[in-house]
Structures are given as C-alpha cells and as structure tokens.
Enzyme design. Structure first.
Site: not given
Ligand code: GLA
Length: 553
Positions: A165, A220
């Site tokens: 990430d 997301d």
């Molecule tokens: C980010 C990523 C998500 C998830 C969250 C976890 O937002 O893009 O897919 O992994 O972190 O905290």
C-alpha cells in the site's frame, strides 16, 4: 458549411490524434521475467467485507479456504487467499520483526499460510510502502526501510502474494519505494506476486510493469454503483498497458456484499473480466447468497479474464458516462469477447457488428450469462436492461456440422438453445424465471413437485434448439410455477417440430398439476418450445418446462 469540417482542420485533427495516441500508448516497460501472474490473479481478500473489524481472524481465513475447495471456487480458478491491513500487532518486536496480532491470529501467520497451502491454495499478505499501514486508528508497522527484513519474514511464513500500500510514505519517490520491495522479494528466492497499491497516483501503468505484477489504477472501491462506475471509467481507458505479468487493478470485487443489485453485480463481474482485472472476491463467502456463487463461478466469464493472450478489452464505442459502451477483448484462440454495457437508467438496444469488432462472419454468438447460442452474418445486438451487461463470445462458424443433442435420452437443459425470447427477464436454465434478472429464479416447482432440470419461462416465450433431424422425441412436464401468487398465472405450452405443432397442453393455471407432454420430432431440424398467454387477462404467466428429456440418435 455548418457542421462540415474544412480539409485542413480535418488533417490537423488527424495529425493531433495520432500524436495523442502515440503518447498514450507509449510502450510500457518489460514485464518482470519471473513467469508469475501470466493471467490476472484470482482469489480472495477480506478488506471489502471486514475492514479492520474483529471478524477478520484465523477462523475466517481458514473458512474461506475451505469454501474455495468445497463450493467449487478452486476448480473455477480462484487460488489466492489474501489478508489485508490489521493482521499485525502495533509494534515490531525487539529485533524489528513484525508480530501477528495475538487475538486474531493466536497461532501466527505461518499456521494460517500452512492451512491455506494444505488445501492446494496460495496465501497473500499486506503491508504499506510507508512507515505505517493505512488503518488510521492503529497505524500498524509499514515496510518502508524494513524491506529486506519484512520480505524475508513473509517468505519464511510461506507468503505467495504481497499487496503493498501507499500510506505514510514520507514523500519518498514511489518508484524508489516499490522497486526496493521488488528487489527485497526477489532476494528471498520465493516466487511472490507483487501487487502495487498506490491508487494510480503516479501513473504506475507507465512505469510499473518491471516493478510489480499488478497495480491499482484508482482509489478504493466500495459497495455502491456510482463508485464502481467511477473506477470502471478510469480503468477502461488503460487497456494498452495491461498484459501477461503486468495488469491494471481496478480494486477488489464487491460481488455479494449486498448493497448493489444482482444485475449490477453481474455487470461489475463482467466488466472486471473483460478488462482482464484481478478477480479477488471481497465478500464473506461464509454468509453470501447462492446467487453470489452463481456469479463468481461463471466459468465462461472467468475464461475471458483468464485468457492466455492477456489483452485487456478495449472500449470501441461509448456514448458517455450515463450512456452505453461496447468493449471488445481478443482471445487466444481467435475468438473475441464483446460486452454491451448499459449505464443508463432505462433499457437500451445496443448494437455493434462483426465488421466493427474486426471479425469475419458467419459467426456464432454465445451469451455468457444466459448460455444461449445463435449465429450471425453481421449484426450483434441486444436489448440490455438498465445497468446490465450482455457478454458474447464470438467464434468462427464455418457453416459446418452444428452440434445436436447427444445420442440416447438426455436432459434437454444440458444442451444449448440456439435462441430464446421471454416475456419477463431471460429464460432461466434449471430454475424458475424468478424476477427480471438473469439467474434470479428458484427451484422449478409445479404444484409442490420440484424438478432439478428444465427451463423457467414467462409468456410470451420461445426457446429454440437445433436438433438436425437426429432426435425422435421429447417429453416434458409443463405447468405454472408455484412462485406465482394464488389465482395467478395461466398459460398454454406448445411444442413445434420445425413449423408443425406436435404438442399442446391446453390452458394450465397456477392450481393445475403438471401435465406431461410427449412429442414426436422425426425429421425436424429445429425444436421450438413456446409458452403463450392464455388470453384470459390473468398475468404472472410463469411457465415451467420441467424435466425435459430428449431422445436422439
Ligand atoms: C488502503 C487500500 C485498501 C486497503 C486499506 C487498508 O485504503 O487502498 O485497499 O488495503 O488501505 O487499510
């Protein structure tokens, strides 16, 4: 001259558009030479269903692995069981090592990975290319400046996939951060799929194909149609950057999480597949409905995603964000997949043609949701409900022998219809018609008697089969399905051998028991099953062709 282009302006535009496309399709760097992710990864990740909540734990991960095996998902190609953020303790140990959360994973991560491996599956984990992960409340330790140690630890646990990430990255250059982890993973000697999750911020499609096997192209996803659509629009234009070992990642699936309709989930799944996206299930499979499995296990749609040629489908036509799209994906055996996607709020007829998709006819069109098959010499067209996607696999038809049902007496519903029309949603196979979405029927039931095979229709309906003079007879139990309310439903069932009517049920209502029809088909090329409205003003005409058996030579 209103509306007409001057020749100079046309030429200038043509030159400009060539320059623009030259910039847009600048060749991406070579893919990693490790032979991993030659088709888009398929599996599961808990984030979309649990986020950081307590139900994310060892029991859940093991339960998902069990379901992969028991419910046919492993057979359908799903392989990786991945865990996301919140698996760790807040602090590293005295040696700087990561520590699995003692409540969620009391036996450690290796024990879970071993369990997943014992099922013939693979295991994935998560951390961030920053000082901490993304979870705001807790901020678990991230991999920045711990790359080698963390990669070694993951490899020693048997990790097969790392999602990396972007939170808390301290402003360090993305290429530098992600390549450092790439090198650390390589040094472990363990094959580990490397998933970059920097949300498309640094246009990873332009530089990351030699860095990771897939890269998120957007922020997301969530379980809503507008968000799924935002992501689709951003990802669909990046087709030129994807290929074996290097994929655009429009984020994990929401299918089964409950806030979108079955039609919208089928579109989500169809679009992700035609875009050659990773198919990572994001719902708690221990709790989802049977419909969810029907969508996730559509092997014809999965085959588009997993096609070895590894091309992301290209959008060849769009009428804008709330209009209709046509997407075409070339396939390794020369077939093409075509998606007709209706983003608008009402049913639309969407049309393309063999010449527009670059396919010489005649061709066979297989609808990958209803499974009906027909041939075309040019037109590819369908009436597509709001937010639905019709997906065809287009294959060469040489006019040679067409398939007929196998010799002996067999279930007709195992054989593909050449065409079907229906008065309420599509004809359903081995289910009642249900409501208007494909796949939403129930067990075929006539007057309390259930049937595992057959067709759920709704007047006015026809289902046609090519039987090529090979079949002698058909028998079938017909009646109104019990899913209609008392006093509703009244229909007539007719069987045609070519244009000759060979059986007629007479009027049947919701209270009648099933009627057995037997029809002789000698010398017929085509068998047609027809349900008509009895013409008495009674609606809810859900007609079942239950246990249809055909005898052929
Ligand atoms: C980010 C990523 C998500 C998830 C969250 C976890 O937002 O893009 O897919 O992994 O972190 O905290």
């Amino acid at each position: 001259m209103l509306g007409k282009e001057s020749p100079m302006r046309t030429l200038a535009l043509a030159v400009l558009s060539t320059m623009v496309s030259a910039v847009l399709v600048a060749p991406a760097a070579e893919a990693l030479p490790d032979g991993l992710a030659l088709t888009p990864p398929m599996g599961f990740n808990n984030w979309n269903t649990t986020a950081c909540r307590a139900e994310f734990n060892e029991a859940m991960v093991k339960g998902i692995a069990d379901i992969f095996v028991n419910k046919g998902l492993k057979d359908a190609g799903y392989e990786y069981v991945n865990i996301d953020d919140c698996w760790a303790e807040k602090s590293r140990d005295a040696q700087g090592k990561l520590v699995p959360n003692k409540t969620r994973f009391p036996n450690g991560i290796k024990a879970v990975a071993d369990y997943v491996h014992s099922k013939g599956l693979k295991f994935g984990i998560y951390t961030s290319a920053g000082t901490k992960t993304c979870n705001k409340d807790n901020g678990f330790p991230g991999g920045l400046n711990h790359e080698e140690s963390d990669a070694q630890q993951f490899a020693s646990w048997g990790v097969d996939y790392l999602k990396y990430d972007n939170c808390n990255n301290q402003g360090v250059d993305a290429k530098q951060r992600y390549r450092k982890m790439r090198d650390a993973l390589k040094k472990t000697g363990r094959p580990i799929v490397f998933s970059l999750c920097e949300w498309g911020q640094n246009k990873p499609w332009e530089w990351a194909s030699d860095t990771g096997h897939l890269w998120r192209t957007t922020g997301d996803i969530n379980d809503t149609w507008p968000r799924t659509m935002d992501i689709y629009e951003k990802n669909v234009v990046l087709d030129s950057y994807a290929g074996p070992g290097h994929w655009n990642d429009p984020d994990m699936l929401e299918v089964g999480n409950g806030k979108m309709s079955a039609t919208q989930y089928r579109s989500h799944f169809s679009l992700w597949a035609i875009m050659a996206a990773p198919l990572l299930i994001g719902s708690d499979l221990r709790k989802v409905s049977a419909d969810t499995f029907t969508i996730l296990e559509n092997k014809d749609v999965i085959a588009l995603d997993q096609d070895k040629l590894g091309k992301q489908g290209k959008r060849i036509r769009t009428t804008g964000k709330s209009g209709v799209d046509v997407i075409v994906k070339p396939l390794a055996n020369g077939d093409k997949a075509v998606a007709l996607f209706n983003k608008s709020g009402s049913t639309q007829t969407i049309s393309t043609s063999l010449s527009e998709i670059g396919f010489s006819g005649p061709a066979q069109l297989k609808d990958l949701w209803t499974k009906s098959v027909r041939t075309t010499t040019g037109a590819i067209s369908a009436s597509v409900p709001s937010h639905a996607t019709v997906v065809y696999r287009v294959s060469k038809s040489d006019g040679g022998p067409r398939p007929t049902p196998p010799a002996g007496t067999t279930d007709l519903s195992e054989f593909e219809a050449t065409s079907s029309t229906n008065g309420w949603g599509p004809v359903e196979i081995d289910k009642s018609v249900g409501s208007q979405a494909a796949g939403d029927g129930k067990t075929l039931t006539i007057n309390g008697v259930t049937h595992s095979k057959g067709f759920g229709a709704h007047a006015a309906s026809t289902i046609e089969f090519y039987v090529g003079k090979k079949c002698s007879s058909v028998t079938v139990d017909v009646g109104v399905d019990d899913e209609v309310a008392a006093g509703r439903g009244s229909v007539v069932f007719e069987v045609f051998a070519d244009s000759t009517k060979v059986a007629d049920s007479g009027r049947l209502t919701g209270t009648d028991p099933a009627k057995k029809l037997t029809a002789s088909l000698s010398e017929a090329e085509n068998l047609r099953l027809v349900v008509t409205d009895a013409g008495d003003g009674i609606n809810s005409d859900h007609g079942d062709w239950a246990s249809p058996r055909i005898t052929c030579s």
